[in-house]
Motif scaffolding. Sequence first.
Motif, PDB file in Angstrom:
ATOM      1  N   LYS A 141       9.297   5.451  -0.993  1.00  0.00           N
ATOM      2  CA  LYS A 141      10.654   5.276  -1.099  1.00  0.00           C
ATOM      3  C   LYS A 141      11.132   4.311   0.048  1.00  0.00           C
ATOM      4  CE  LYS A 141      14.008   6.336  -3.882  1.00  0.00           C
ATOM      5  NZ  LYS A 141      14.131   5.385  -5.140  1.00  0.00           N
ATOM      6  N   PHE A 142      10.654   4.489   1.309  1.00  0.00           N
ATOM      7  CA  PHE A 142      11.010   3.571   2.403  1.00  0.00           C
ATOM      8  C   PHE A 142      10.490   2.253   2.179  1.00  0.00           C
ATOM      9  CE2 PHE A 142      11.604   2.084   6.602  1.00  0.00           C
ATOM     10  CZ  PHE A 142      10.262   1.075   6.790  1.00  0.00           C
ATOM     11  N   ILE A 194      -8.685   6.307   1.564  1.00  0.00           N
ATOM     12  CA  ILE A 194      -8.680   5.007   2.599  1.00  0.00           C
ATOM     13  C   ILE A 194      -9.865   4.177   2.369  1.00  0.00           C
ATOM     14  CG2 ILE A 194      -8.659   4.475   4.954  1.00  0.00           C
ATOM     15  CD1 ILE A 194      -7.152   6.980   5.457  1.00  0.00           C
ATOM     16  N   LYS A 195     -11.212   4.859   2.337  1.00  0.00           N
ATOM     17  CA  LYS A 195     -12.363   4.064   2.004  1.00  0.00           C
ATOM     18  C   LYS A 195     -11.946   3.396   0.416  1.00  0.00           C
ATOM     19  CE  LYS A 195     -15.806   6.073   4.664  1.00  0.00           C
ATOM     20  NZ  LYS A 195     -16.850   7.118   4.825  1.00  0.00           N
ATOM     21  N   ALA A 196     -11.625   3.956  -0.406  1.00  0.00           N
ATOM     22  CA  ALA A 196     -11.648   3.479  -1.586  1.00  0.00           C
ATOM     23  C   ALA A 196     -10.683   2.187  -1.652  1.00  0.00           C
ATOM     24  CB  ALA A 196     -11.247   4.305  -2.556  1.00  0.00           C
ATOM     25  N   ILE A 197      -9.621   2.448  -1.025  1.00  0.00           N
ATOM     26  CA  ILE A 197      -8.646   1.223  -0.743  1.00  0.00           C
ATOM     27  C   ILE A 197      -9.142   0.169  -0.091  1.00  0.00           C
ATOM     28  CG2 ILE A 197      -6.372   0.545   0.199  1.00  0.00           C
ATOM     29  CD1 ILE A 197      -5.328   3.391  -0.289  1.00  0.00           C
ATOM     30  N   LEU A 226       0.746  -1.258   0.101  1.00  0.00           N
ATOM     31  CA  LEU A 226      -0.002  -0.009   0.025  1.00  0.00           C
ATOM     32  C   LEU A 226       0.975   1.331  -0.074  1.00  0.00           C
ATOM     33  CD1 LEU A 226      -2.961  -1.103   2.653  1.00  0.00           C
ATOM     34  CD2 LEU A 226      -3.229  -0.561   0.145  1.00  0.00           C
ATOM     35  N   MET A 227       2.029   1.197   0.794  1.00  0.00           N
ATOM     36  CA  MET A 227       2.870   2.326   0.874  1.00  0.00           C
ATOM     37  C   MET A 227       3.607   2.544  -0.520  1.00  0.00           C
ATOM     38  SD  MET A 227       4.814   2.475   4.424  1.00  0.00           S
ATOM     39  CE  MET A 227       5.190   0.764   5.035  1.00  0.00           C
ATOM     40  N   ARG A 228       3.865   1.359  -1.148  1.00  0.00           N
ATOM     41  CA  ARG A 228       4.652   1.510  -2.412  1.00  0.00           C
ATOM     42  C   ARG A 228       3.487   2.094  -3.456  1.00  0.00           C
ATOM     43  NH1 ARG A 228       7.781   1.714  -5.893  1.00  0.00           N
ATOM     44  NH2 ARG A 228       8.621  -0.245  -6.866  1.00  0.00           N
ATOM     45  N   THR A 229       2.248   1.601  -3.568  1.00  0.00           N
ATOM     46  CA  THR A 229       1.479   2.062  -4.593  1.00  0.00           C
ATOM     47  C   THR A 229       0.796   3.412  -4.321  1.00  0.00           C
ATOM     48  OG1 THR A 229       0.776  -0.371  -4.478  1.00  0.00           O
ATOM     49  CG2 THR A 229      -0.429   1.275  -6.153  1.00  0.00           C
ATOM     50  N   TYR A 230       0.247   3.419  -3.053  1.00  0.00           N
ATOM     51  CA  TYR A 230      -0.469   4.941  -2.694  1.00  0.00           C
ATOM     52  C   TYR A 230       0.232   6.032  -1.823  1.00  0.00           C
ATOM     53  CZ  TYR A 230      -4.118   1.890  -4.771  1.00  0.00           C
ATOM     54  OH  TYR A 230      -4.719   0.987  -5.516  1.00  0.00           O
ATOM     55  N   GLY A 231       1.188   5.566  -1.240  1.00  0.00           N
ATOM     56  CA  GLY A 231       2.004   6.423  -0.610  1.00  0.00           C
ATOM     57  C   GLY A 231       2.545   7.424  -0.944  1.00  0.00           C
ATOM     58  N   TYR A 261       3.902  -9.248  -4.588  1.00  0.00           N
ATOM     59  CA  TYR A 261       2.796  -9.825  -5.324  1.00  0.00           C
ATOM     60  C   TYR A 261       1.634  -8.680  -4.970  1.00  0.00           C
ATOM     61  CZ  TYR A 261       5.446 -14.076  -5.907  1.00  0.00           C
ATOM     62  OH  TYR A 261       6.262 -14.964  -6.287  1.00  0.00           O
ATOM     63  N   PHE A 262       1.522  -8.130  -3.914  1.00  0.00           N
ATOM     64  CA  PHE A 262       0.150  -7.213  -3.535  1.00  0.00           C
ATOM     65  C   PHE A 262       0.352  -6.117  -4.623  1.00  0.00           C
ATOM     66  CE2 PHE A 262      -2.574  -9.327  -0.692  1.00  0.00           C
ATOM     67  CZ  PHE A 262      -1.769  -9.999   0.268  1.00  0.00           C
ATOM     68  N   ARG A 263       1.649  -5.634  -4.853  1.00  0.00           N
ATOM     69  CA  ARG A 263       1.698  -4.336  -5.573  1.00  0.00           C
ATOM     70  C   ARG A 263       1.317  -4.775  -7.084  1.00  0.00           C
ATOM     71  NH1 ARG A 263       5.313  -1.217  -8.390  1.00  0.00           N
ATOM     72  NH2 ARG A 263       7.254  -3.060  -8.449  1.00  0.00           N
ATOM     73  N   GLY A 264       1.647  -5.691  -7.437  1.00  0.00           N
ATOM     74  CA  GLY A 264       1.278  -6.250  -8.777  1.00  0.00           C
ATOM     75  C   GLY A 264      -0.335  -6.414  -8.978  1.00  0.00           C
ATOM     76  N   ALA A 265      -1.016  -6.852  -7.789  1.00  0.00           N
ATOM     77  CA  ALA A 265      -2.371  -7.025  -7.890  1.00  0.00           C
ATOM     78  C   ALA A 265      -2.981  -5.794  -7.737  1.00  0.00           C
ATOM     79  CB  ALA A 265      -2.652  -7.813  -6.482  1.00  0.00           C
ATOM     80  N   PHE A 266      -2.484  -4.672  -7.029  1.00  0.00           N
ATOM     81  CA  PHE A 266      -2.905  -3.283  -7.060  1.00  0.00           C
ATOM     82  C   PHE A 266      -3.001  -2.691  -8.372  1.00  0.00           C
ATOM     83  CE2 PHE A 266      -3.892  -3.810  -2.870  1.00  0.00           C
ATOM     84  CZ  PHE A 266      -2.988  -3.361  -1.845  1.00  0.00           C
ATOM     85  N   THR A 267      -1.665  -2.759  -9.099  1.00  0.00           N
ATOM     86  CA  THR A 267      -1.426  -2.149 -10.402  1.00  0.00           C
ATOM     87  C   THR A 267      -2.561  -2.899 -11.170  1.00  0.00           C
ATOM     88  OG1 THR A 267       0.755  -2.089  -9.527  1.00  0.00           O
ATOM     89  CG2 THR A 267       0.364  -1.537 -11.592  1.00  0.00           C
TER      90      THR A 267
END
Lengths: 213, 262
Positions: free
Chosen positions: A41-42, A118-121, A30-35, A94-100
């Motif tokens: 970066k972290f 947040i609600k959308a996520i 979530l941090m990678r995709t929406y942060g 794997y989750f990031r791939g799914a989000f994308t």
Amino acid sequence: MDFLKGTGVTLRVTFIGLLLGMALGLPLALMRTYGSKPVSKFAETYIALFRGTPLMVQLFLIYFGLPDFGITLERLTAACISLGLNSAAYQAEYFRGAFTSIGLGQMMAARALGMSKIKAIFYIIIPQALRLVVPGWANEAIGMLRASSVIFLIAILDVMGVGKVLSGRYFTPMASYSAVAIIYVILVLSMGWGLNKLENSLRIPGLQVELRK
Amino acid sequence: MNNQPVIACQDIHKKFGQTEVLKGVSFDVFNSEVIVIIGPSGTGKSTLLRCLNLLTIPDQGKVWLEGEEITAPKVDINVVRQKMGMVFQDFNLFSHLTAIDNINVGLEKVCHFKKNEANEKALMHLNQVGLVDKKDLYPGQLSGGQQQRVAIARALAMDPVVMLFDEPTSALDPELIGEVLIVMKNLAKSGMTMIMVSHELGFAREVSNRIIFMENGVIGEQGSPEKLFTNPQNARTAQFLHKINELYGSTEEEQIAGKDVL
């Protein structure tokens, strides 16, 4: 001490490792995709570190290295934590791939209705991601099962550990390690079968890739 | 009824990288007006629409909804967006939810309706678009036209004051366009304020109050359908409308021929 007990240890450690990996991996994704930029970066750095170094090295750093800083962990704890931290990095990808793969449109539609990010996520993205991630996650789960064998190096009696002790005691490396291999095959096949059932039960009618075309 | 526009924008600019897509667009939309925005691809029509509900944030310029400036810093955009319904070219239905739950989710999670109240309202809107019998099907089981109608119902359920349509029929098979246009026609008749980006000139001519022709990131010309179709001021407008009529003609013929071959 026998293979049955060893199998128990392997399964327990794998299970905890995967759970910890998911608890950390999903937020990382979530941090990678929406942060924001620093947050993203972290997460990226964490993922690069834990995927870029061997699991064995991470295990040794945690079990043998941390005591230098006053943190002495019990064997099994160290094993579970190492597996968890490591798995988190892979699961995050794997989750990031799914989000994308869910696509921007879903998020836009949710925001257009007046949902906060947040609600959308939570209500739109994650439910879909959990279904999309199953194949990748299954891959990670099976990988973790096999990778867990590395914990025998810190004197844990998992399947591999038992195999090594028996081999040394009775001078039967071929037999002992073959038994180890067979046990892993059975475990991996069973896990694969179970995860396949899960994937089918989660399938959304009309949606998703028919790979068997 | 005061003469304040329902939605208004002023001097909207938007750049993507080096390309300036919107170069200063301003217009007002009054209650119950049906506006169709037309123009060549790349002139920023969809971008403009998304700037109205701030899905795309303009680099410059302001937007007002019912007199309130929504581009002001302290505005809660989520509350504002509840009053603006949007329908997308690719429908964007939530694929993990049934048709009726697609409508329920907004009512329950955003408007805080109770489950049965939400369900009742959702059924009413599904009925409005003629799809009550499909309520328990998933988007993957619906045709494009049906998905778009559910998407319209989903947007309407939030009781918006204005509906924004971003090329609602562009992704549909020609056979399915009709069912969506009927829903939109009825919506217009019921007095909903609508802003639509579309290539459906027939619809524009029949239903709209005003057509806005966009070109090169600015409004080239705007006026009633009669004016634009019969006596456009701008040469480019005339050229575009003529070309589209031509194009639509040949496309229809090609499609009929294609069907025979298949």
